[in-house]
Write a protein that holds these residues in place. Structure first.
Motif: not given
Ligand SMILES: O=S(=O)([O-])[S-]
Length: 146
Positions: A8, A36, A39-43, A93-95
């Protein structure tokens, strides 16, 4: 090229990755990290030593001590999952966010990750130190409000 997989936010990242110093596009702030996480978007990866995590860590983080970061990122996805119990981040991945106590080790870890092709990886430069301060302040504010 990296955009072929249809990520995206590809444009935003391909323009800055590799061409900017790490301290601009490589850093996640407390506010960004909270967003992040919500929104649940993080590693999130804590690169401190296991005994340092006994006093606490950021919720949801996995622990890969600094010295293990390189071999860990060279593991196959299956081996990585077996060893660390989470999905191995993808190179695009940017997260993928690294942190330590105050951003020194995580910067080294970030350089390692980037050299292995994780060009959008970032680090939470404030580290666990800032996290604790900010979370404490938030808790106080909530107490005052109630
Ligand atoms: O954890 S630290 O390397 O920033 S002191």
């Amino acid at each position: 090229d990296q955009c072929d997989n249809g990520a995206d936010n590809c444009d935003k990242w391909t323009k800055t990755s590799n061409s900017q110093p790490l301290n601009t596009d490589g850093v996640v702030t407390y506010e960004q990290l909270k967003l992040m996480m919500s929104t649940g978007s993080v590693q999130l990866v804590d690169v401190r030593e296991p005994d340092e995590l006994e006093a606490g860590f950021i919720p949801g983080a996995s622990n890969i001590p600094l010295g293990e970061v390189e071999p860990a990122l060279r593991l196959s996805p299956d081996q990585f999952r077996e060893r660390y119990g989470v999905t191995k981040p993808h190179r695009e991945d940017s997260d993928f966010v690294l942190y330590c106590t105050r951003g020194i080790r995580s910067l080294t870890a970030l350089e390692t990750a980037r050299s292995l092709g994780y060009t959008r990886a970032r680090h939470y430069a404030g580290g666990f130190n800032e996290w604790l301060q900010r979370e404490d302040l938030r808790a106080e504010r909530v107490e005052h409000e109630t």
